[in-house]
Design a protein around this motif. Sequence first.
Motif, PDB file in Angstrom:
ATOM      1  N   LEU A   1       0.812  -1.211   0.000  1.00 51.20           N
ATOM      2  CA  LEU A   1       0.000   0.000   0.000  1.00 51.20           C
ATOM      3  C   LEU A   1       0.851   1.267   0.000  1.00 51.20           C
ATOM      4  N   ALA A   2       1.985   1.250   0.685  1.00 49.10           N
ATOM      5  CA  ALA A   2       2.855   2.431   0.681  1.00 49.10           C
ATOM      6  C   ALA A   2       3.428   2.689  -0.704  1.00 49.10           C
ATOM      7  N   TYR A   3       3.825   1.631  -1.382  1.00 55.78           N
ATOM      8  CA  TYR A   3       4.327   1.785  -2.757  1.00 55.78           C
ATOM      9  C   TYR A   3       3.205   2.249  -3.680  1.00 55.78           C
ATOM     10  N   ALA A   4       2.010   1.638  -3.508  1.00 56.00           N
ATOM     11  CA  ALA A   4       0.863   2.016  -4.342  1.00 56.00           C
ATOM     12  C   ALA A   4       0.445   3.462  -4.114  1.00 56.00           C
ATOM     13  N   GLN A   5       0.622   3.957  -2.897  1.00 56.65           N
ATOM     14  CA  GLN A   5       0.309   5.360  -2.591  1.00 56.65           C
ATOM     15  C   GLN A   5       1.049   6.288  -3.556  1.00 56.65           C
ATOM     16  N   LEU A   6       2.314   6.005  -3.779  1.00 57.63           N
ATOM     17  CA  LEU A   6       3.106   6.860  -4.651  1.00 57.63           C
ATOM     18  C   LEU A   6       2.879   6.541  -6.126  1.00 57.63           C
ATOM     19  N   GLN A   7       2.448   5.331  -6.424  1.00 54.34           N
ATOM     20  CA  GLN A   7       2.031   5.049  -7.801  1.00 54.34           C
ATOM     21  C   GLN A   7       0.825   5.897  -8.181  1.00 54.34           C
ATOM     22  N   VAL A   8      -0.089   6.094  -7.247  1.00 54.51           N
ATOM     23  CA  VAL A   8      -1.250   6.952  -7.493  1.00 54.51           C
ATOM     24  C   VAL A   8      -0.796   8.376  -7.786  1.00 54.51           C
ATOM     25  N   VAL A   9       0.100   8.888  -6.943  1.00 50.11           N
ATOM     26  CA  VAL A   9       0.613  10.243  -7.142  1.00 50.11           C
ATOM     27  C   VAL A   9       1.298  10.357  -8.506  1.00 50.11           C
ATOM     28  N   ALA A  10       2.140   9.379  -8.838  1.00 51.81           N
ATOM     29  CA  ALA A  10       2.891   9.427 -10.087  1.00 51.81           C
ATOM     30  C   ALA A  10       1.973   9.393 -11.303  1.00 51.81           C
ATOM     31  N   GLN A  11       0.956   8.522 -11.273  1.00 48.96           N
ATOM     32  CA  GLN A  11       0.041   8.439 -12.410  1.00 48.96           C
ATOM     33  C   GLN A  11      -0.726   9.747 -12.591  1.00 48.96           C
ATOM     34  N   ALA A  12      -1.129  10.357 -11.486  1.00 48.23           N
ATOM     35  CA  ALA A  12      -1.839  11.628 -11.581  1.00 48.23           C
ATOM     36  C   ALA A  12      -0.947  12.715 -12.176  1.00 48.23           C
ATOM     37  N   VAL A  13       0.301  12.757 -11.733  1.00 48.83           N
ATOM     38  CA  VAL A  13       1.242  13.770 -12.231  1.00 48.83           C
ATOM     39  C   VAL A  13       1.507  13.575 -13.718  1.00 48.83           C
ATOM     40  N   GLU A  14       1.815  12.336 -14.104  1.00 43.86           N
ATOM     41  CA  GLU A  14       2.151  12.077 -15.499  1.00 43.86           C
ATOM     42  C   GLU A  14       0.932  12.279 -16.411  1.00 43.86           C
ATOM     43  N   SER A  15      -0.237  11.911 -15.922  1.00 44.08           N
ATOM     44  CA  SER A  15      -1.436  12.007 -16.762  1.00 44.08           C
ATOM     45  C   SER A  15      -1.904  13.441 -16.944  1.00 44.08           C
ATOM     46  N   THR A  16      -1.709  14.276 -15.927  1.00 46.33           N
ATOM     47  CA  THR A  16      -2.115  15.684 -16.046  1.00 46.33           C
ATOM     48  C   THR A  16      -0.988  16.546 -16.596  1.00 46.33           C
ATOM     49  N   GLY A  17       0.234  16.009 -16.576  1.00 45.40           N
ATOM     50  CA  GLY A  17       1.368  16.746 -17.120  1.00 45.40           C
ATOM     51  C   GLY A  17       1.840  17.887 -16.252  1.00 45.40           C
ATOM     52  N   GLY A  18       1.515  17.867 -14.965  1.00 42.80           N
ATOM     53  CA  GLY A  18       1.942  18.960 -14.091  1.00 42.80           C
ATOM     54  C   GLY A  18       1.735  18.637 -12.633  1.00 42.80           C
ATOM     55  N   LEU A  19       1.872  19.682 -11.799  1.00 45.28           N
ATOM     56  CA  LEU A  19       1.827  19.539 -10.351  1.00 45.28           C
ATOM     57  C   LEU A  19       0.724  20.382  -9.723  1.00 45.28           C
ATOM     58  N   ASP A  20      -0.229  20.794 -10.517  1.00 47.24           N
ATOM     59  CA  ASP A  20      -1.316  21.625 -10.009  1.00 47.24           C
ATOM     60  C   ASP A  20      -2.254  20.777  -9.147  1.00 47.24           C
ATOM     61  N   ASP A  21      -2.447  21.207  -7.911  1.00 51.93           N
ATOM     62  CA  ASP A  21      -3.221  20.405  -6.970  1.00 51.93           C
ATOM     63  C   ASP A  21      -4.661  20.186  -7.429  1.00 51.93           C
ATOM     64  N   ALA A  22      -5.289  21.214  -7.967  1.00 52.16           N
ATOM     65  CA  ALA A  22      -6.676  21.081  -8.417  1.00 52.16           C
ATOM     66  C   ALA A  22      -6.780  20.096  -9.579  1.00 52.16           C
ATOM     67  N   SER A  23      -5.839  20.158 -10.504  1.00 49.01           N
ATOM     68  CA  SER A  23      -5.863  19.251 -11.653  1.00 49.01           C
ATOM     69  C   SER A  23      -5.595  17.816 -11.227  1.00 49.01           C
ATOM     70  N   LEU A  24      -4.646  17.633 -10.322  1.00 48.98           N
ATOM     71  CA  LEU A  24      -4.336  16.291  -9.822  1.00 48.98           C
ATOM     72  C   LEU A  24      -5.549  15.687  -9.117  1.00 48.98           C
ATOM     73  N   SER A  25      -6.222  16.502  -8.321  1.00 46.19           N
ATOM     74  CA  SER A  25      -7.383  16.023  -7.567  1.00 46.19           C
ATOM     75  C   SER A  25      -8.538  15.673  -8.496  1.00 46.19           C
ATOM     76  N   ALA A  26      -8.793  16.526  -9.480  1.00 48.31           N
ATOM     77  CA  ALA A  26      -9.869  16.257 -10.435  1.00 48.31           C
ATOM     78  C   ALA A  26      -9.608  14.965 -11.192  1.00 48.31           C
ATOM     79  N   TYR A  27      -8.351  14.737 -11.568  1.00 51.98           N
ATOM     80  CA  TYR A  27      -7.994  13.497 -12.258  1.00 51.98           C
ATOM     81  C   TYR A  27      -8.213  12.288 -11.348  1.00 51.98           C
ATOM     82  N   ALA A  28      -7.781  12.390 -10.096  1.00 52.52           N
ATOM     83  CA  ALA A  28      -7.869  11.254  -9.177  1.00 52.52           C
ATOM     84  C   ALA A  28      -9.313  10.867  -8.880  1.00 52.52           C
ATOM     85  N   ARG A  29     -10.208  11.832  -8.935  1.00 52.44           N
ATOM     86  CA  ARG A  29     -11.614  11.525  -8.662  1.00 52.44           C
ATOM     87  C   ARG A  29     -12.257  10.697  -9.769  1.00 52.44           C
ATOM     88  N   GLU A  30     -11.654  10.672 -10.955  1.00 54.69           N
ATOM     89  CA  GLU A  30     -12.265   9.984 -12.097  1.00 54.69           C
ATOM     90  C   GLU A  30     -11.469   8.793 -12.614  1.00 54.69           C
TER      91      GLU A  30
END
Length: 397
Positions: A299-328
């Motif tokens: 789960l600890a490794y997967a925690q950062l996999q979630v972060v990494a996928q959100a960052v790579e998929s949105t192409g940035g570090l914007d908190d609102a964009s990362l959160s919107a992506y993670a919700r879907e």
Amino acid sequence: MATAPAPIRIGYCLSLTGPLADNSRSARLAHEIWRQDVNSRGGLLGRPVEFVRYDDQGSADSVHGIYERLIDEHEVDLVIGGYGTNTLLPAMPLIAERERFFVGLMGLGVNNALLYPNYFAMIPTGPDPNAALTEGFFALAAEQTPRPTTVALVSADAEFSRNPVIGARANAAKYGMKVVHEATYPLSTDDFAPVIDAVAESGGDLLLLCSYLADSVGLARALRTHHFRPKMVGGAMIGPQNTAVRTKLGPLLNGFVNYEYWAPVPKMMFRGVEELLKTYQARAGEAGVDLLGHYMVPLAYAQLQVVAQAVESTGGLDDASLSAYAREATFSTVVGDVRFGAKGEWMQPRVLQVQFQGVSGHEVGQFRDGARQIVVAPPESSSGKLVFPYARALAVQ
């Protein structure tokens, strides 16, 4: 000459000392393995990843100040949550105020009251986290003959235990079982004989325990030397998942039924998890951490996999964009595919119930392959059958 890209800095705290240090240090090593893996592939967005990490010492009082420092002084690019309810809860008001994307590790019902839309829980308890931890325990009990009708609830007097106990009460009512005894004990307790004495007087068919690491050891030892034999015991203990606790208790664990989030059984071998644990276990001895890592590491490794996928998929570090992506999004991780739903919890619960069977001696190797911790619920993940009642499980060890 081209300059090296600036690192992406991820800030957080872990309880590297204090009562949850063993589990937190396992999480730290899992995080380091992830960081080395991602940096070996070129980092995130072509930038290397660094951690800015503090020890919160297991103290909720220090958490707000740590995250304030991470955000205002260190100006970290991302923040993630540390381990457990006790230190995630006090972080949430500041995180919400600053509107940060926040993936927490194993907090139970952390967002129940705040309903912060940018929080995501890396814990497989699903949309009703309070009840999910012990649902399988009560469901198993209700299937047995004779059917248990009463339960005693015993928990540590700590923040983490409050939600599981709320859930246990609800599950008892759901399955038509009466709570005949409910008690808490201070985390400083050394002598658990009076705790078990009081439970024995109640005569509860089930004994549901919600304990930390050291008190799990004390409770198991006190129960084994006592004449009282509930029909089932365990449920919500933070302790039997830890390899040091397992090897310390050895055969005293036989018959206990308790929650797990992952187990080394065929139905849980998701892509990448076996390789991760092999890497972790090769380094665990030298690092002085849990030798197997079954509880914390996936789960600890997967925690950062979630972060990494959100960052790579949105192409940035914007908190609102990362959160919107993670919700879907659906996240592909070493604990399987994960989708987040209401309150940032997993859409579907995946809590296991395991029973310790055939534990002999105190050698760590017997716990490596799941032969001694049998998955008895849910049916789709099971690796064996429940031995009932507890006294029978002791007799066949």
